[in-house]
Motif scaffolding. Structure first.
Motif, PDB file in Angstrom:
ATOM      1  N   THR A   1       0.827  -1.198   0.000  1.00 26.54           N
ATOM      2  CA  THR A   1       0.000   0.000   0.000  1.00 26.54           C
ATOM      3  C   THR A   1       0.864   1.252   0.000  1.00 26.54           C
ATOM      4  O   THR A   1       1.661   1.475   0.898  1.00 26.54           O
ATOM      5  CB  THR A   1      -0.929   0.015   1.232  1.00 26.54           C
ATOM      6  OG1 THR A   1      -1.696  -1.172   1.231  1.00 26.54           O
ATOM      7  CG2 THR A   1      -1.848   1.206   1.198  1.00 26.54           C
ATOM      8  N   PHE A   2       0.692   2.067  -1.032  1.00 30.35           N
ATOM      9  CA  PHE A   2       1.384   3.336  -1.189  1.00 30.35           C
ATOM     10  C   PHE A   2       0.371   4.297  -1.784  1.00 30.35           C
ATOM     11  O   PHE A   2      -0.170   4.048  -2.854  1.00 30.35           O
ATOM     12  CB  PHE A   2       2.588   3.155  -2.121  1.00 30.35           C
ATOM     13  CG  PHE A   2       3.429   4.391  -2.287  1.00 30.35           C
ATOM     14  CD1 PHE A   2       4.308   4.781  -1.299  1.00 30.35           C
ATOM     15  CD2 PHE A   2       3.351   5.144  -3.434  1.00 30.35           C
ATOM     16  CE1 PHE A   2       5.108   5.902  -1.448  1.00 30.35           C
ATOM     17  CE2 PHE A   2       4.146   6.268  -3.604  1.00 30.35           C
ATOM     18  CZ  PHE A   2       5.015   6.649  -2.607  1.00 30.35           C
ATOM     19  N   GLU A   3       0.070   5.362  -1.088  1.00 31.56           N
ATOM     20  CA  GLU A   3      -0.941   6.315  -1.532  1.00 31.56           C
ATOM     21  C   GLU A   3      -0.304   7.671  -1.793  1.00 31.56           C
ATOM     22  O   GLU A   3       0.658   8.064  -1.128  1.00 31.56           O
ATOM     23  CB  GLU A   3      -2.036   6.472  -0.475  1.00 31.56           C
ATOM     24  CG  GLU A   3      -2.804   5.206  -0.185  1.00 31.56           C
ATOM     25  CD  GLU A   3      -3.772   4.827  -1.282  1.00 31.56           C
ATOM     26  OE1 GLU A   3      -4.204   5.713  -2.052  1.00 31.56           O
ATOM     27  OE2 GLU A   3      -4.109   3.633  -1.376  1.00 31.56           O
ATOM     28  N   ILE A   4      -0.865   8.394  -2.749  1.00 34.96           N
ATOM     29  CA  ILE A   4      -0.438   9.761  -3.046  1.00 34.96           C
ATOM     30  C   ILE A   4      -1.687  10.631  -3.006  1.00 34.96           C
ATOM     31  O   ILE A   4      -2.716  10.278  -3.586  1.00 34.96           O
ATOM     32  CB  ILE A   4       0.217   9.877  -4.435  1.00 34.96           C
ATOM     33  CG1 ILE A   4       1.396   8.907  -4.565  1.00 34.96           C
ATOM     34  CG2 ILE A   4       0.663  11.317  -4.688  1.00 34.96           C
ATOM     35  CD1 ILE A   4       1.967   8.826  -5.974  1.00 34.96           C
TER      36      ILE A   4
ATOM     37  N   PHE B   1      -5.921  16.723   2.531  1.00 37.78           N
ATOM     38  CA  PHE B   1      -5.497  15.900   1.395  1.00 37.78           C
ATOM     39  C   PHE B   1      -6.703  15.499   0.561  1.00 37.78           C
ATOM     40  O   PHE B   1      -7.746  15.142   1.105  1.00 37.78           O
ATOM     41  CB  PHE B   1      -4.796  14.625   1.880  1.00 37.78           C
ATOM     42  CG  PHE B   1      -3.637  14.866   2.808  1.00 37.78           C
ATOM     43  CD1 PHE B   1      -2.795  15.953   2.636  1.00 37.78           C
ATOM     44  CD2 PHE B   1      -3.382  14.006   3.852  1.00 37.78           C
ATOM     45  CE1 PHE B   1      -1.718  16.171   3.479  1.00 37.78           C
ATOM     46  CE2 PHE B   1      -2.315  14.210   4.705  1.00 37.78           C
ATOM     47  CZ  PHE B   1      -1.491  15.300   4.518  1.00 37.78           C
ATOM     48  N   VAL B   2      -6.534  15.540  -0.764  1.00 36.40           N
ATOM     49  CA  VAL B   2      -7.579  15.089  -1.679  1.00 36.40           C
ATOM     50  C   VAL B   2      -6.999  14.062  -2.640  1.00 36.40           C
ATOM     51  O   VAL B   2      -5.795  14.080  -2.932  1.00 36.40           O
ATOM     52  CB  VAL B   2      -8.210  16.264  -2.473  1.00 36.40           C
ATOM     53  CG1 VAL B   2      -8.944  17.211  -1.542  1.00 36.40           C
ATOM     54  CG2 VAL B   2      -7.170  17.011  -3.276  1.00 36.40           C
ATOM     55  N   GLU B   3      -7.853  13.186  -3.115  1.00 35.84           N
ATOM     56  CA  GLU B   3      -7.406  12.194  -4.097  1.00 35.84           C
ATOM     57  C   GLU B   3      -6.974  12.900  -5.368  1.00 35.84           C
ATOM     58  O   GLU B   3      -7.464  13.986  -5.694  1.00 35.84           O
ATOM     59  CB  GLU B   3      -8.536  11.208  -4.393  1.00 35.84           C
ATOM     60  CG  GLU B   3      -8.831  10.286  -3.235  1.00 35.84           C
ATOM     61  CD  GLU B   3      -9.805   9.179  -3.606  1.00 35.84           C
ATOM     62  OE1 GLU B   3      -9.662   8.612  -4.717  1.00 35.84           O
ATOM     63  OE2 GLU B   3     -10.681   8.899  -2.798  1.00 35.84           O
ATOM     64  N   LEU B   4      -6.061  12.280  -6.098  1.00 36.10           N
ATOM     65  CA  LEU B   4      -5.591  12.862  -7.349  1.00 36.10           C
ATOM     66  C   LEU B   4      -6.694  12.824  -8.391  1.00 36.10           C
ATOM     67  O   LEU B   4      -7.539  11.920  -8.391  1.00 36.10           O
ATOM     68  CB  LEU B   4      -4.352  12.122  -7.836  1.00 36.10           C
ATOM     69  CG  LEU B   4      -3.178  12.109  -6.851  1.00 36.10           C
ATOM     70  CD1 LEU B   4      -1.982  11.408  -7.471  1.00 36.10           C
ATOM     71  CD2 LEU B   4      -2.804  13.499  -6.392  1.00 36.10           C
ATOM     72  N   ALA B   5      -6.679  13.802  -9.284  1.00 32.12           N
ATOM     73  CA  ALA B   5      -7.768  13.987 -10.237  1.00 32.12           C
ATOM     74  C   ALA B   5      -7.865  12.869 -11.276  1.00 32.12           C
ATOM     75  O   ALA B   5      -8.957  12.489 -11.678  1.00 32.12           O
ATOM     76  CB  ALA B   5      -7.618  15.339 -10.941  1.00 32.12           C
ATOM     77  N   ASN B   6      -6.705  12.349 -11.700  1.00 33.32           N
ATOM     78  CA  ASN B   6      -6.724  11.355 -12.776  1.00 33.32           C
ATOM     79  C   ASN B   6      -5.386  10.620 -12.849  1.00 33.32           C
ATOM     80  O   ASN B   6      -4.463  10.911 -12.080  1.00 33.32           O
ATOM     81  CB  ASN B   6      -7.052  12.026 -14.116  1.00 33.32           C
ATOM     82  CG  ASN B   6      -6.135  13.193 -14.415  1.00 33.32           C
ATOM     83  OD1 ASN B   6      -4.919  13.103 -14.252  1.00 33.32           O
ATOM     84  ND2 ASN B   6      -6.704  14.311 -14.844  1.00 33.32           N
ATOM     85  N   GLN B   7      -5.287   9.716 -13.781  1.00 33.59           N
ATOM     86  CA  GLN B   7      -4.077   8.904 -13.945  1.00 33.59           C
ATOM     87  C   GLN B   7      -2.869   9.763 -14.325  1.00 33.59           C
ATOM     88  O   GLN B   7      -1.756   9.511 -13.872  1.00 33.59           O
ATOM     89  CB  GLN B   7      -4.316   7.815 -14.993  1.00 33.59           C
ATOM     90  CG  GLN B   7      -3.161   6.847 -15.161  1.00 33.59           C
ATOM     91  CD  GLN B   7      -2.924   5.972 -13.939  1.00 33.59           C
ATOM     92  OE1 GLN B   7      -3.841   5.694 -13.169  1.00 33.59           O
ATOM     93  NE2 GLN B   7      -1.700   5.532 -13.744  1.00 33.59           N
ATOM     94  N   ASP B   8      -3.090  10.797 -15.133  1.00 28.50           N
ATOM     95  CA  ASP B   8      -1.978  11.674 -15.521  1.00 28.50           C
ATOM     96  C   ASP B   8      -1.367  12.368 -14.309  1.00 28.50           C
ATOM     97  O   ASP B   8      -0.144  12.471 -14.191  1.00 28.50           O
ATOM     98  CB  ASP B   8      -2.449  12.726 -16.533  1.00 28.50           C
ATOM     99  CG  ASP B   8      -2.719  12.141 -17.907  1.00 28.50           C
ATOM    100  OD1 ASP B   8      -2.197  11.048 -18.213  1.00 28.50           O
ATOM    101  OD2 ASP B   8      -3.457  12.774 -18.677  1.00 28.50           O
TER     102      ASP B   8
END
Length: 76
Positions: free
Chosen positions: A37-40, A53-60
């Motif tokens: 488990t590694f989160e950004i 903290f917010v989840e990243l918008a997309n894969q890019d």
């Protein structure tokens, strides 16, 4: 040996993660006792200046953040 202070945060899944690093506007998180488990997350501020903290918008965006981390630690 000196003890190192570790900062923990609780994410939306209810699990605690420790902060591995902060690079630019991204925070890199690891779940203790879980090698996979590694989160950004992106660090943002509300109107009061409080950081969260917010989840990243997309894969890019994920790939951009991962590249920052990889470039920092690739030479170590």
């Amino acid at each position: 040996m000196d003890e190192m202070e570790v900062e923990y945060v609780t994410l939306e899944d209810g699990s605690d993660y420790f902060i591995v690093d902060i690079i630019e506007k991204y925070v890199y998180l690891k779940k203790e006792d879980d090698e996979e488990t590694f989160e950004i997350r992106e660090i943002t501020k509300n109107e009061d200046g409080e950081e969260f903290f917010v989840e990243l918008a997309n894969q890019d965006e994920y790939e951009k953040a991962l590249l920052l981390f990889t470039n920092k630690y690739a030479s170590k």
